[in-house]
Structures are given as C-alpha cells and as structure tokens.
Design an enzyme around this catalytic site. Structure first.
Site, PDB file in Angstrom:
ATOM      1  N   ARG A 150      27.465 -20.815 -38.245  1.00  0.00           N
ATOM      2  CA  ARG A 150      28.243 -20.806 -39.494  1.00  0.00           C
ATOM      3  C   ARG A 150      29.698 -21.187 -39.196  1.00  0.00           C
ATOM      4  NH1 ARG A 150      28.393 -15.485 -43.195  1.00  0.00           N
ATOM      5  NH2 ARG A 150      29.645 -14.705 -41.477  1.00  0.00           N
ATOM      6  N   ARG A 176      35.771 -19.963 -41.196  1.00  0.00           N
ATOM      7  CA  ARG A 176      36.083 -18.532 -40.994  1.00  0.00           C
ATOM      8  C   ARG A 176      36.464 -18.292 -39.538  1.00  0.00           C
ATOM      9  NH1 ARG A 176      31.839 -14.461 -43.781  1.00  0.00           N
ATOM     10  NH2 ARG A 176      32.710 -13.149 -42.138  1.00  0.00           N
ATOM     11  N   LYS A 190      23.101 -10.925 -45.428  1.00  0.00           N
ATOM     12  CA  LYS A 190      23.488 -10.182 -46.634  1.00  0.00           C
ATOM     13  C   LYS A 190      24.081 -11.121 -47.690  1.00  0.00           C
ATOM     14  CE  LYS A 190      26.339  -7.371 -44.522  1.00  0.00           C
ATOM     15  NZ  LYS A 190      26.337  -7.791 -43.105  1.00  0.00           N
ATOM     16  N   ARG A 223      32.396  -7.556 -33.652  1.00  0.00           N
ATOM     17  CA  ARG A 223      31.924  -7.170 -34.995  1.00  0.00           C
ATOM     18  C   ARG A 223      30.584  -6.451 -34.879  1.00  0.00           C
ATOM     19  NH1 ARG A 223      32.194 -12.929 -37.608  1.00  0.00           N
ATOM     20  NH2 ARG A 223      31.057 -11.973 -39.328  1.00  0.00           N
TER      21      ARG A 223
HETATM   22  P1  B4P Z   1      25.136 -13.854 -43.652  1.00  0.00           P
HETATM   23  O1  B4P Z   1      24.236 -13.069 -42.795  1.00  0.00           O
HETATM   24  O2  B4P Z   1      24.748 -14.063 -45.040  1.00  0.00           O
HETATM   25  O3  B4P Z   1      26.546 -13.163 -43.460  1.00  0.00           O
HETATM   26  P2  B4P Z   1      26.921 -11.642 -43.772  1.00  0.00           P
HETATM   27  O4  B4P Z   1      25.990 -10.675 -43.138  1.00  0.00           O
HETATM   28  O5  B4P Z   1      27.107 -11.517 -45.245  1.00  0.00           O
HETATM   29  O6  B4P Z   1      28.326 -11.656 -43.092  1.00  0.00           O
HETATM   30  P3  B4P Z   1      29.342 -10.660 -42.433  1.00  0.00           P
HETATM   31  O7  B4P Z   1      28.805  -9.285 -42.286  1.00  0.00           O
HETATM   32  O8  B4P Z   1      29.769 -11.370 -41.221  1.00  0.00           O
HETATM   33  O9  B4P Z   1      30.595 -10.716 -43.341  1.00  0.00           O
HETATM   34  P4  B4P Z   1      31.447  -9.789 -44.288  1.00  0.00           P
HETATM   35  O10 B4P Z   1      32.057 -10.777 -45.186  1.00  0.00           O
HETATM   36  O11 B4P Z   1      30.704  -8.670 -44.910  1.00  0.00           O
HETATM   37  O12 B4P Z   1      25.312 -15.264 -42.991  1.00  0.00           O
HETATM   38  C1  B4P Z   1      25.365 -15.525 -41.625  1.00  0.00           C
HETATM   39  C2  B4P Z   1      24.816 -16.876 -41.293  1.00  0.00           C
HETATM   40  O13 B4P Z   1      23.405 -16.754 -41.100  1.00  0.00           O
HETATM   41  C3  B4P Z   1      25.006 -17.946 -42.340  1.00  0.00           C
HETATM   42  O14 B4P Z   1      25.421 -19.128 -41.726  1.00  0.00           O
HETATM   43  C4  B4P Z   1      23.637 -18.135 -42.957  1.00  0.00           C
HETATM   44  O15 B4P Z   1      23.397 -19.454 -43.390  1.00  0.00           O
HETATM   45  C5  B4P Z   1      22.716 -17.774 -41.803  1.00  0.00           C
HETATM   46  N1  B4P Z   1      21.431 -17.244 -42.227  1.00  0.00           N
HETATM   47  C6  B4P Z   1      21.222 -16.372 -43.234  1.00  0.00           C
HETATM   48  N2  B4P Z   1      19.907 -16.097 -43.353  1.00  0.00           N
HETATM   49  C7  B4P Z   1      19.273 -16.805 -42.360  1.00  0.00           C
HETATM   50  C8  B4P Z   1      17.903 -16.938 -41.954  1.00  0.00           C
HETATM   51  N3  B4P Z   1      16.910 -16.292 -42.582  1.00  0.00           N
HETATM   52  N4  B4P Z   1      17.619 -17.727 -40.896  1.00  0.00           N
HETATM   53  C9  B4P Z   1      18.597 -18.395 -40.249  1.00  0.00           C
HETATM   54  N5  B4P Z   1      19.916 -18.326 -40.597  1.00  0.00           N
HETATM   55  C10 B4P Z   1      20.245 -17.536 -41.646  1.00  0.00           C
HETATM   56  O16 B4P Z   1      32.556  -9.114 -43.323  1.00  0.00           O
HETATM   57  C11 B4P Z   1      33.579  -9.827 -42.660  1.00  0.00           C
HETATM   58  C12 B4P Z   1      34.678  -8.877 -42.164  1.00  0.00           C
HETATM   59  O17 B4P Z   1      35.355  -8.250 -43.289  1.00  0.00           O
HETATM   60  C13 B4P Z   1      34.215  -7.686 -41.313  1.00  0.00           C
HETATM   61  O18 B4P Z   1      34.095  -8.019 -39.948  1.00  0.00           O
HETATM   62  C14 B4P Z   1      35.368  -6.663 -41.567  1.00  0.00           C
HETATM   63  O19 B4P Z   1      36.499  -6.930 -40.774  1.00  0.00           O
HETATM   64  C15 B4P Z   1      35.758  -6.903 -43.013  1.00  0.00           C
HETATM   65  N6  B4P Z   1      35.057  -5.997 -43.951  1.00  0.00           N
HETATM   66  C16 B4P Z   1      34.181  -6.380 -44.936  1.00  0.00           C
HETATM   67  N7  B4P Z   1      33.727  -5.309 -45.611  1.00  0.00           N
HETATM   68  C17 B4P Z   1      34.312  -4.211 -45.048  1.00  0.00           C
HETATM   69  C18 B4P Z   1      34.214  -2.807 -45.294  1.00  0.00           C
HETATM   70  N8  B4P Z   1      33.401  -2.309 -46.253  1.00  0.00           N
HETATM   71  N9  B4P Z   1      34.935  -1.955 -44.526  1.00  0.00           N
HETATM   72  C19 B4P Z   1      35.753  -2.414 -43.577  1.00  0.00           C
HETATM   73  N10 B4P Z   1      35.889  -3.731 -43.279  1.00  0.00           N
HETATM   74  C20 B4P Z   1      35.175  -4.638 -44.011  1.00  0.00           C
END
Ligand code: B4P
Length: 191
Positions: free
Chosen positions: A128, A134, A14, A146
């Site tokens: 990551r 993180r 995302k 998670r």
């Molecule tokens: P991404 O996949 O981009 O990470 P994300 O989904 O955005 O992260 P996440 O859900 O963990 O975090 P959030 O900040 O929302 O990246 C992951 C890795 O994969 C990276 O290293 C990237 O390089 C790699 N990657 C990406 N695409 C790839 C591909 N095609 N092939 C290979 N590798 C690839 O949430 C963090 C915390 O915040 C939650 O656990 C929660 O506690 C809190 N939180 C956030 N929003 C909330 C909400 N609305 N309600 C309640 N709690 C919330």
C-alpha cells in the site's frame, strides 16, 4: 441501532472491508485513522500533534480519539448504526465507547475480528505504501512498531468484549470478496 466494531491488526483489511460494508448495510463509517489523516491534511493543532506519533507507528492519546468519536456521534443523530473502524484500540477507549453509546440507549452489537498472519500484514502495508502516500506505510520498521502497539495495547480490546460474548473471529486472508461474504454472513445473523 446496529453498531459494529471491525477489529484487527494494521493491514488486516478493516478500511477495505468497511467501504463495502457501509455500502451494503447503510451504517455510518467512523474511522479514527481517516479522521486523524484529515486533521493532518488540514494542518490543525490536533493533526500536527497526531502526525509525529503516527509517523513513529505509535497510538494517539486516548482522550484525543475518544473526543473525536464523541463529536462524530453527536453529529450523526439520525444514523441507523455505526461501523467503528480502527477504534477502540485500547481498553480505555472501549470503556469510553460503551459509556457514550449507553448514554444514547445503545450498545455494541458485535465485534468482528479479522485474523491475518503477521508477515502477510507487513507485505500488504508495504505494498500500500507504494501508492498511498501514507508515510506510516513506507518504512518496515514503522510497520512493525504499529503491529507491536497492536499486540501490546489493542489485542486486549478483544478480551474486553469477549467477557460480553460479543467477539466473532473471521478469517482475514483470501480474496476481498470472500472475506466480505464471511463478514456479511455474521452481520446477517444478528441484524
Ligand atoms: P487495510 O487493512 O484496509 O488497512 P487498515 O487495517 O484499515 O489500516 P491501519 O490499521 O493501518 O490504519 P488506521 O488508519 O486505522 O489495508 C491494508 C492494505 O491491505 C491495503 O493496501 C489493502 O488493499 C490490502 N488488503 C486488504 N484486504 C486484502 C486482502 N484480502 N488480500 C490482500 N490485500 C488486502 O491507523 C493508522 C494510525 O492512526 C495508527 O497507527 C495510529 O497511530 C492512529 N490511530 C488510528 N486510530 C487510533 C485510535 N483509535 N487510537 C489511537 N491511535 C489511532
């Protein structure tokens, strides 16, 4: 206004895809994870309370993130649309978002849901964690919590939007550019 939710489990891409999508479509990026991490960095009371939950892999309370989004919408009256990343994560958040947007005569146009297998998610997040600093990415047990929170509380958000025919599944495995092309083609059909 064009409003998009980028939906998917933790590690589904995302954040990665959001950066590319906002550059192409000029949408305002609202990531609740990023906002929470900046509150933590600034050591605000909200950030300190959120940190202990995030470190355990749990969701932050609905009222906290809903208010964050409310403030962000108010602060961006000129936006031509929003990309919601990591929000909504519960049905209560989805209902609140619909109400906030309706009060601005707007709505969600589409929910693009990235599909990635569970073991691939764990591998990506542990990877990551080697460089991101993180704390929620370094411990496999926290990563699995998670993913469990996602299965228990967040998957229902897709059902919520499915009743309005707003959900499109997109393959989230492959190269970053391939996934970006698939997401862009779904947006182009609707914009
Ligand atoms: P991404 O996949 O981009 O990470 P994300 O989904 O955005 O992260 P996440 O859900 O963990 O975090 P959030 O900040 O929302 O990246 C992951 C890795 O994969 C990276 O290293 C990237 O390089 C790699 N990657 C990406 N695409 C790839 C591909 N095609 N092939 C290979 N590798 C690839 O949430 C963090 C915390 O915040 C939650 O656990 C929660 O506690 C809190 N939180 C956030 N929003 C909330 C909400 N609305 N309600 C309640 N709690 C919330």
């Amino acid at each position: 206004m064009f409003n998009l939710i980028l939906f998917g489990p933790p590690g589904s891409g995302k954040g990665t895809q959001s950066e590319k999508l906002i550059a192409r479509y000029g949408l305002k990026h609202l990531s609740t994870g990023d906002i929470l991490r900046s509150e933590i960095a600034a050591q605000t009371p909200l950030g300190l309370a959120a940190k202990s939950l995030m470190d355990k892999g749990q969701l932050v309370p609905d009222e906290v993130v809903i208010e964050m989004i409310n403030v962000a919408l108010e602060n961006n009256p000129q936006a031509k649309g929003f990309l919601f990343d990591g929000f909504p994560r519960t049905t209560a958040q989805a209902e609140a978002l619909d109400k906030l947007l309706a009060s601005k005569n707007s709505a969600i146009n589409v929910v693009l849901a990235l599909q990635v297998g569970k073991e691939e998610l764990v591998v990506r997040l542990l990877n990551r964690g080697k460089t991101s600093g993180r704390s929620d990415d370094t411990n496999e047990a926290v990563i699995r919590s998670r993913i469990e929170e996602y299965e228990k509380k967040t998957m229902a958000v897709a059902d919520y939007y499915r009743q309005y025919n707003k959900v499109e599944l997109v393959k989230g495995e492959g190269t970053i550019d391939e996934i970006f092309a698939a997401l862009s083609s779904e947006i182009d059909k609707r914009m």
